[in-house]
Structure formats: structure tokens, C-alpha cells
Design a protein around this motif. Structure first.
Motif, PDB file in Angstrom:
ATOM      1  N   UNK A  65      32.398  38.002  25.320  1.00  0.00           N
ATOM      2  CA  UNK A  65      32.254  38.209  26.755  1.00  0.00           C
ATOM      3  C   UNK A  65      32.943  39.526  27.117  1.00  0.00           C
ATOM      4  N   UNK A 110      45.382  32.144  37.877  1.00  0.00           N
ATOM      5  CA  UNK A 110      44.254  33.074  37.859  1.00  0.00           C
ATOM      6  C   UNK A 110      42.941  32.321  37.764  1.00  0.00           C
ATOM      7  N   UNK A 111      42.975  31.213  37.064  1.00  0.00           N
ATOM      8  CA  UNK A 111      41.724  30.529  36.732  1.00  0.00           C
ATOM      9  C   UNK A 111      41.417  29.329  37.623  1.00  0.00           C
ATOM     10  N   UNK A 112      42.364  28.978  38.459  1.00  0.00           N
ATOM     11  CA  UNK A 112      42.172  27.752  39.221  1.00  0.00           C
ATOM     12  C   UNK A 112      41.612  28.075  40.600  1.00  0.00           C
ATOM     13  N   UNK A 121      39.039  43.462  29.672  1.00  0.00           N
ATOM     14  CA  UNK A 121      40.107  43.489  30.680  1.00  0.00           C
ATOM     15  C   UNK A 121      41.397  42.858  30.184  1.00  0.00           C
ATOM     16  N   UNK A 122      41.299  41.872  29.323  1.00  0.00           N
ATOM     17  CA  UNK A 122      42.512  41.197  28.851  1.00  0.00           C
ATOM     18  C   UNK A 122      43.057  41.783  27.550  1.00  0.00           C
ATOM     19  N   UNK A 166      33.470  41.579  29.780  1.00  0.00           N
ATOM     20  CA  UNK A 166      34.490  41.811  30.819  1.00  0.00           C
ATOM     21  C   UNK A 166      35.823  41.150  30.475  1.00  0.00           C
ATOM     22  N   UNK A 167      35.768  39.983  29.840  1.00  0.00           N
ATOM     23  CA  UNK A 167      36.979  39.251  29.483  1.00  0.00           C
ATOM     24  C   UNK A 167      37.718  39.968  28.364  1.00  0.00           C
ATOM     25  N   UNK A 185      27.899  33.478  26.298  1.00  0.00           N
ATOM     26  CA  UNK A 185      29.318  33.785  26.319  1.00  0.00           C
ATOM     27  C   UNK A 185      29.981  33.490  27.661  1.00  0.00           C
ATOM     28  N   UNK A 186      29.290  32.762  28.527  1.00  0.00           N
ATOM     29  CA  UNK A 186      29.873  32.299  29.795  1.00  0.00           C
ATOM     30  C   UNK A 186      30.027  30.787  29.676  1.00  0.00           C
ATOM     31  N   UNK A 187      31.275  30.319  29.647  1.00  0.00           N
ATOM     32  CA  UNK A 187      31.510  28.924  29.265  1.00  0.00           C
ATOM     33  C   UNK A 187      30.887  27.923  30.225  1.00  0.00           C
ATOM     34  N   UNK A 244      41.530  27.561  29.814  1.00  0.00           N
ATOM     35  CA  UNK A 244      41.905  28.654  28.926  1.00  0.00           C
ATOM     36  C   UNK A 244      43.083  28.315  28.015  1.00  0.00           C
ATOM     37  N   UNK A 245      43.008  28.835  26.821  1.00  0.00           N
ATOM     38  CA  UNK A 245      44.163  28.826  25.923  1.00  0.00           C
ATOM     39  C   UNK A 245      44.559  30.293  25.775  1.00  0.00           C
ATOM     40  N   UNK A 281      38.688  31.210  23.240  1.00  0.00           N
ATOM     41  CA  UNK A 281      39.632  31.191  24.367  1.00  0.00           C
ATOM     42  C   UNK A 281      39.847  29.833  24.998  1.00  0.00           C
TER      43      UNK A 281
END
Lengths: 583, 583
Positions: A519, A451-453, A525-526, A521-522, A307-309, A470-471, A417
């Protein structure tokens, strides 16, 4: 057709797109294929590896995209690289734009293509015989001409003189320009029309890739103009539709990867650690097939690592875990493959893993059924997400709303995601991948994407399909609104200018890689912390699925004239189980 | 002892060095070991991997070499790297100077060491839980403190505030300095003595590694001085003598490599291509030992490829060839090994190959017998070359002069053209390797070395032992003259200032890698075309030896108090033959 400032009318699209509140499938039927003006017939057909790399064909495609009849294209290959404070360097990886029109995979080369005379010249270093002892030798003119359809191969020691003459640098009316190459020196296409027609234009990919002679002597003849803006989009539009030779290479890379995936399945029962999987995959590619490079680092994630891309640890024990997600693709002559398979370590799925695997396989199969010229890729993504929502409602992880409602809220991105896929070519995430999923970016996107960059220098797009970006829920909302508008007849909603390559065209090679992940934590948290999404998620059911980790299935599909050709033959489903169990 | 502009008297050396026209061996007996002032007792003994990485010990060693009591050392770790025009990056390889005092092997860190308070702080990125899905997680403060003997681990978001306070950047008397960090901003050590004692000195490795806060806000407080010159030599002098923990890691790396070399020998009879050898070596390191990185690219050269020192093709068939030269060493926790073995593909040597193998083994054995504290490494090299000349005279490839004469003319460099060895540590060619073979460079050297140097940015020395640099005929002449002077009592001839690390010291780890090669283009273009050398070479005999290709044997030796400890246990000679033949 440069993709630059020039405005181009997009073709009308005869579409037949059904979108209703309670749909069972998004039906997309575009009758006329946009972009057929790019169909390029002048390609050299390759017969089982004996033909030459079609650098000249590629150069002509680029010229056609540039839309000019005169000027010189100049691209430097990668020079020797050394780590800071070290005498070692990273593994050599040729610049892809250079290779596309040069076909040379070694250090310190350059290529020039004269647009007026159609003359393609590769420039290579002269290797002193005394250097052979230290560095071996690199291909000389004869070998290069045998491998690639170049017009000439010359030594770089003569390059300055060539450029000096071709660019008329010794003209009497030389003017000084600023040593720092800036906007005053590198003009963009829109300003060029005002310049004198006697000027020669030098096309470079980036301002810092001008020839050394222009760097060393900060003087440019009045007859010279440097265009550092038009070449990149022209090359992108050329590269995104593959020539038959390129298709063969990508097919071969997929064959190697499929063979190595099969080898892993056969050996799986004897393995105890993720690294055994990585080692077996690499060993098979190298020893059996001679594929020295991988298109990207192997991802062999077991249990929650599935589950970690972009998991690269590959060093945890397999014991006590349900699945392995193996995302691994070899490179063949610089061309990538991208293949993911997910399989049970024990040789049989748990009930939960079987349900998720079946859901992802259905996502992929339903996309396959719709994968053909004219299909807007973003809608294929949306369809996969719709299937995911249906399946997760059926399983009970999602609840309290219809699939469409959950899609419009974007809750599905808790589990699916990332984008459905990307182009594959000289890069595993090839040029214009972001166009596949593109739409007008909003302020909210720009904010979120930060956030992701990480502090990367050269990622050109932060949205869309490249590198499994991410989408977000917001993006689903936008896509759904757009789809609704389209279904109401407003085609312009998704045909704005930068979308030229949004629809599938024959010759494109694109991955279809749906996935469902757990995943913690994802998700926590989201989504679970946000009532908008939490209302649709059954945490009790979800809890029993965290052990599945994640499932992704990924194939490389070639768009053909009437559908597609799946280049990936690695076993999946029951075939994979049989191999694991030695049947 | 910074190695910078400061002049340091070198210790007297009680030597006993015999050098005569017709020597059988160069006898070097230095009774007092220079450099014992560097012996560093304050190290944490590691018990089978359970101790922490001694970053603090290393920081204190650096402080001692810097010779100052106040100031702040700042080193950034490697940020995320991306290829140009791509969304992929090279394999992560941490900056070695950073790691030495930080012990953190992941992206986007920094380290600070306060010289006044002896406080070592690692700065790491905060990982947003939402990012875990995309990038996984990297070690947090707890994991870092468990692995490395740091004082604190803090988040990089607080680094600017820390620096602002520690460097007193908010002082009222801030002055503007030029945004381009040049000599006016980064003062060297000699100019520092004139500055006010109230100033804080910030020590950085290079001017471009100053903290972002000083880049973003081109203002420095009057109380701040940036020293970008003293840290590098201080760290080099600290790094060149290994701590017990480092020795254990390098020993482990050698164990892995030796095990993988053994595995290759066992499987050799089933192999048909050089790439089989590379694949088996890599697979064994990764699957059996979990060693994911090699210290350098595997060199598996068969036939004439064995005579190419940095051959990386590894893709030719073994059939019809005599020998394979396998130069391959795994990395363990960032520490290198460097191991070469040469062996016959058939399981038995031809007569020619046996003669050359025996010669190289004698070169190595005679160096081993002299490998101890105080030995000047350049003289060990000279001794190995002398043995080579003796052996090649005996074989008949050399003729028409004594070994000494041929050595003085430098003709031996036709067959033994590289340095005897180099340091091994965080780099495979570790810091100060060039000092091992150093001597005052001549104009002729500078000119000659250009032939071999590609456009590399950061190779600090073009002479001496690092990355198997050439040893030219002229260098032999100089070494011989120097040796003669030394034998006549003029010790100063080889003790000039930059030679501080020319003699072996306990704690150094250095390779001993003699070789004899038959590289036709090199021998013909440099030596057979030059009457000075051609008179000593019997081309008829030589012709029968080209098929041998080359032989190199390489081990990593730790200098101990009374001799050495060979860290490399890979089989050689008859032991290797037995393994190939399955006995």
C-alpha cells in the motif's frame, strides 16, 4: 471467575520455548493447558441440526463464570430500529449477548435467567392477529421452545409483574433513588461484599439495559442491587470457548463460504468488474444455501485495492490487474465465518505475485504447524512475521539486516501490518479477540492508536486482534523483548492478569490470516520517510511489487484437544488455479 | 412558506367534482393547480448523468421555503456507526436531509449554507495517508466539487473556527446557557420576531444536531439564536417537489428495478423457493447495473405470504402456491424506486387469481386516468376502493349492499386495507407522504393507530400514506362524508392548513399501488367477527379465494404539467405471462 476485580492466580506453565538471535523458527511448547478449569462438559451434543440451540447450556456457563449462586440475569433483545427521520430501518441484527442465552432472533424480546433456580425464560411480544397483515408473525412460545432449550416462553406484557415479584419491588421499605442510573445505583462487584446478604442482585450487561420498570419508576427496593459490571466479562469468558453446537454452526457457515468461494473461482473468467465477484458470492450464498446474511461486508479488491484491508468499493474493472483479494464469509444462524482467498484474474500468477503468494502461504502453514492448545497467539503472530521477513529478504524487498533485526525494529509492519487473527463466533471479530494479542499497553500505543480510531462508540479495545487493528513497529519491539524474557525463563512477563485468554484453548475458533501488502501511501508515509526503516527497504525492488497489491489467506481454525481442525475448505493455491482455468 | 406556525391562505380551487349515491366513478377536475408558487425554474438540467448533483439548487429551494434572507443552515452528515457491543456497523446510509443539500455519500461530513451570501460549503474529514491501508480513502475536495455543485469543500478540522467566526461566538458579551439544549435555547419561529435584529440565526434540523462546538462549550453568544423548528418543514416542502436531476435518478432507479423484475420473470420456471426470486433480483441489480443498495428489503411472498404487506421471510417453497407478490425496488445514487408485480408461479392464473388480478389492474388503470395536477390523492384512493368494491361485488365475495354503501361502512378495508400510495424520493416513503391522505385526525384514529405502531422512535405521522399504513373503516366513513361535503360545494372541508401538499403537483413522484388481499387472521378478527361488516361478506365465496393470497400492482408516477409519466416499465399482465412462459 468473573474477570472483574477479583484476583486469580494463573496456573504455572510448563513451557519449552526456544528463542535465539538467529532462529529459524520460534518453537513454543507449553505442556500444560491453562484454562482447563473452563472445560465445560455439560453440553448438548447436536446431531446434524436436529438438537436445540443450547441457550440453557450457555446460561449455565455464564453462571459458572459469574461465580454466584443467586440473583437474576436480565438481558433485553434488540427493539425495533428505525433510521432517524425515516420510516425504514436497518436490517435486523440481534444483540449477540442476548442471543447467546436466549436463542431468539426477532424483535422486542427479553430473557431472564434465575441463578438460584436455574430457570431460563424467554419473553416475547404477543402478536395481535390484526397485525399479521402488516408485519407477518414472529415465532410464538411453541416455535421458540422447539428451537431452543428454554425452560419457558412467556409474553412481555407479563414481564413487569414477574420482575416486580422476583425482585421484591413492592416491599414496604422502598427507597427513592436518582432517576439517572449512575454509580450509586449500579454498584460494582468490589463494593457488593459490604451489602446485606438479603439483597437480590440483578445482573445486566450495561447500566442502560436495566428493565423498563426500573427506568419508568425510579424506585428500587432496599432488597435490590443492580450489578452492571460483572455480567459482560463473565459472558465474554463463556462465549470465547465454543460449545459443540456453536462449533457445528460455525463449521456450517464456513462450508457455505467455501462453496461460494469455489463458485466465484469457477465463474471468474467471465467476470469484468469487482462487483461481479461480490454479486456471484452473495447469490450463491442466498440462492443455493439460504444464507441471507454475510458475517461482514464482502471485500473484493483487485489490483491496489487488494492492499486496502477494509476495501468496500467493489466497483472497479478487473482489466489490467494481477490479483483479487476476496475476503467474504457468510453467517449461519447468527454465527460467523471469515474466509479470505487471493487469486490471479488471468488464471496464472505473475512471477512477483507467485513469490508473494508463496510467502504468505508459508506464513500460514508454519502457524498451522504450531496451532494447538497452550500456544500463545501473540507468538504465533511473531512467528508469521519472522517468516515474512525471511521471505521478503529472499525476494530482495528487504535488505541490510537479519530477519530478527528487522523484526525487532518493526519494519516488517510495513508489509504485514495487522494481527494474525481473531476469535470467530456470534461476532466475526468475537469477544476477547484483543486478549489474543494483548500485552501491557504503553503510553506510545495509546497515542498511536488514536490515529486509526474513528469516532466509534463501542470499540472496547483499541489494541490487539479485533477488526484487523494495526500492529505497529513499537508493538513488534515489545513482543520481541517479551519473547526474549520468556526464553530466559521469566514467564511472568506475559502472564499478567488480563491475559487469561491469551493462550489457545480447546473449543476456541480463531482465524489465521497472514498477509503481505503493498500500500504505497502507507509504506511511503510511515516507513520510507523514516531512516530507521528505510535502510531495510530496497525501493527499486519494491517498485516492481506494487502491482501485486496484496495477498491475504485466511482460514478459521478450531482448537482441538491435540491440535486443530481447519473449518475452512475453500480452495487455495494450485487448486484455485485449476478451478479458474476450468480444469 | 415554512409550514410552521405561520398561517397561509390557501388558493381558491376551481373544482368540478361529481359525487352521487350511485356513481360509477368519482370525477375530480380541479382547474387551477395549487402550489404553483413553488414551481422552481432555477434548476440545472441534467444531460445523461454528466451534470452535477444540484445541491445548491436544493439549498436555494430550502431557503425560499424558509422565507428568510439571513442566517446559517448547518446539517451534520451521518458519523461512523457501530453496533452496540460489536466492532461491526450497519451498512452506511447517509442522512437524507443532509444529502439533499450536500450531495456527499460518505461518513463524518457536515454542510453549511449561508442564507445571506448564498454560499454552500461541504465539510469533509481529512484522510491521513496512513489510514488508507485500513479504511481506503473517501472523496476529497476535488472529487466532491466534480460531482456536486458546491461552492467550496473544506476540512472539518476548520469547521469550529468557521462557526466561531460566522456565528460571532467570540463576542465579548457571551452568556452562559444551560448545557441541555432545550426550549430556552432552541426557540421556535413564533418567538423569533421578538428578538433583536442583530442576532444571527443558526438553523438545524433537530436540537440534537447543533454543532459540536455548541455542545462542548455550552456558551452561546448573545448574537446567536438556534432555530430547531423551521428547517424540517421547509426542507420537506422543498423535497416533495423533485428537480429534473432528481427525476432522472428516480427514473434510472425504476429502470434498474424494471429490468430486474423482467429477469425474475424470465427465470421463474427454474425457481423453487422464494429466496431464489430475491437472490435473482439482487444479483441482477448488482452485477448488471451496479446498483448496490435496495430502496427497501425485497418482499417475495408466495401463496398466503402475498397477503402479508411487509413479508420479509422470503424462504418458503413455491410448490403448490398460486401467486408470488414481488415488491422490490433498487436505489440509484440514494434515490428510491418502488415497484410491485404479482404473477402466477405456473405461468397461468387460476380463475380466482385472474379475477382478482383483473380487479386490481382496473383499480390502477382508473387511478391512472385521473392522475394529474390538482387531483386530491385521498380521492384517488377512494376511487380505487370504489372500483374494488364493485369488482368484489361482481365476484361475489361482497354482497348485500351497493359499492357506495360498503365504502361508507368501510368494509372494503378488509381487502384493500392500505393507502393508495406515497411519495418516492430520497426515501422510498418520502417526506410528506402522510399529507397525501391526510385529514383532521379523530380520537378514534389515535386509539386505533396504536394497535399498529411498534416502539419506533421517529415515525412522524401514524396516519396516511407512509409505509403502507392502515386505512381503517372509520377513515373510509370520514373520507366519504368529506367527499359528500365537497360535492355540495364546501371546499373548506378538505383544505385545512396541514393539507398544503394534499393535491398532486407537477414534479411530485407518487406510487399508485392498489391491492386486494386475503389475510385470514386479519379478515376474521376485524371483519367477520363484526356484524357491521360480516353482513356484506360471503364467507363461502371468500373461502375459495384465500388461496390467491394477495395481488398488488405498484408503479411510480411522475406528475407532469398535463398529466403524468409512468416511470415504471416492469411488465405486467399478459406481458409478464409471456416472459414466464418463455415466449
Amino acid at each position: 471467575m468473573s474477570g472483574g476485580a477479583k484476583s486469580t492466580a494463573l496456573p504455572d506453565v510448563d513451557h519449552d520455548l526456544v528463542f535465539v538471535e538467529e532462529f529459524d523458527a520460534l518453537s513454543i511448547e507449553l505442556k500444560v493447558v491453562p484454562g482447563t478449569d473452563d472445560a465445560f462438559d455439560d453440553v448438548i451434543l447436536m446431531t446434524s441440526g436436529k438438537a436445540k440451540y443450547p441457550a440453557k447450556t450457555h446460561a449455565r456457563k455464564v453462571a459458572k463464570e459469574l461465580g454466584v449462586k443467586d440473583g437474576l440475569i436480565y438481558l433485553p433483545g434488540l427493539p425495533t430500529q428505525i433510521y432517524e427521520d425515516s420510516d425504514m430501518g436497518p436490517a435486523f441484527r440481534q444483540r449477540r449477548y442476548f442471543y447467546y442465552i436466549a436463542g431468539a432472533d426477532f424483535e422486542n424480546c427479553a430473557v431472564t435467567y434465575d441463578l438460584a433456580t436455574d430457570n431460563l425464560v424467554l419473553w416475547v411480544s404477543y402478536i395481535d392477529p390484526r397485525q399479521v397483515l402488516w408485519y407477518g408473525t414472529s415465532p410464538g412460545p411453541k416455535e421458540c421452545l422447539a428451537k431452543t432449550d428454554l425452560d419457558e416462553v412467556r409474553y412481555t406484557k407479563d414481564l413487569d409483574a414477574f420482575l416486580r415479584k422476583r425482585l421484591d419491588l413492592d416491599a414496604a421499605d422502598v427507597v427513592r433513588v436518582d432517576a439517572s442510573i449512575g454509580s450509586s445505583f449500579c454498584r460494582d462487584k468490589t463494593s457488593r461484599s459490604s451489602s446485606s446478604s438479603s439483597k437480590t442482585t440483578l445482573y445486566v450487561l450495561h447500566a442502560d439495559q436495566i428493565p423498563d420498570i426500573l427506568k419508568d419508576e425510579p424506585a428500587a427496593a432496599r432488597s435490590l442491587e443492580v450489578d452492571a459490571f460483572s455480567l459482560l466479562p463473565a459472558m465474554d469468558h463463556a462465549r470465547v470457548v465454543k460449545t459443540p453446537y456453536e462449533i457445528d454452526l460455525i463449521r456450517k457457515a464456513n462450508d457455505v463460504s467455501s462453496s461460494a468461494h469455489t463458485a466465484v473461482l469457477r465463474q471468474l473468467k467471465g467476470m469484468t468488474n469487482e462487483r461481479d465477484i461480490e454479486a456471484a458470492f452473495l447469490d450463491h450464498c442466498l440462492a443455493l444455501h439460504g444464507a441471507k446474511h454475510q458475517a461482514y461486508p464482502v471485500i473484493a479488491g483487485s489490483g491496489s485495492n487488494a492492499g486496502v484491508l477494509h476495501y468496500f468499493g467493489n466497483d472497479e474493472p478487473l482489466v489490467g490487474r494481477q490479483l483479487v483479494c476476496l475476503d467474504a464469509g457468510a453467517e449461519w444462524d447468527l454465527y460467523a465465518s471469515d474466509v479470505t482467498r487471493t487469486f490471479p484474474i488471468s488464471g496464472s500468477f505473475t512471477g512477483e505475485a507467485a513469490a508473494i503468494y508463496k510467502a504468505v502461504q508459508r506464513m500460514q502453514n508454519e502457524v498451522f504447524a504450531r496451532f494447538k492448545p497452550g500456544a500463545p497467539f501473540a507468538y504465533l503472530h511473531l512467528h508469521a512475521a519472522y517468516v515474512a521477513a525471511q521471505e521478503l529478504l529472499h525476494i530482495g524487498i528487504l535488505k541490510g539486516g537479519s530477519a530478527t533485526e528487522i523484526l525487532a525494529k518493526g519494519t516488517i509492519s510495513a508489509f504485514f501490518p495487522h494481527g494474525l487473527g481473531h476469535h470467530v463466533g456470534l461476532e466475526v471479530h468475537d469477544v476477547l479477540s484483543s486478549d489474543l494479542m494483548s500485552r501491557p499497553p504503553t503510553d506510545a500505543d495509546a497515542k498511536k492508536s488514536k490515529v486509526f480510531v474513528n469516532n466509534t462508540r463501542n470499540v472496547r479495545s483499541q489494541l490487539g486482534g479485533s477488526k484487523r487493528q494495526p500492529v505497529t513497529p513499537d508493538m513488534y519491539a515489545t513482543l520481541m523483548n517479551e519473547a526474549a524474557a520468556v526464553s530466559n525463563g521469566d514467564v511472568s512477563a506475559f502472564f499478567y492478569q488480563r491475559d487469561r485468554r491469551r493462550l489457545l484453548e480447546p473449543g476456541m475458533i480463531v482465524t489465521v490470516e497472514p498477509g503481505i501488502y503493498f500500500c504505497r501511501p502507507y509504506i511511503e508515509s510511515f516507513f520510507l520517510s523514516d531512516p530507521t526503516h528505510a535502510q531495510y527497504i530496497d525501493t527499486d525492488v519494491l517498485e516492481t511489487y506494487y502491482g501485486v497489491g496484496g495477498v491475504r489467506i485466511e482460514d478459521c481454525l478450531l482448537v482441538t484437544e491435540d491440535g486443530h481442525d481447519n473449518l475452512t475448505t475453500a480452495p487455495k493455491g494450485d487448486d484455485a488455479l485449476r478451478l479458474i482455468n476450468g480444469k
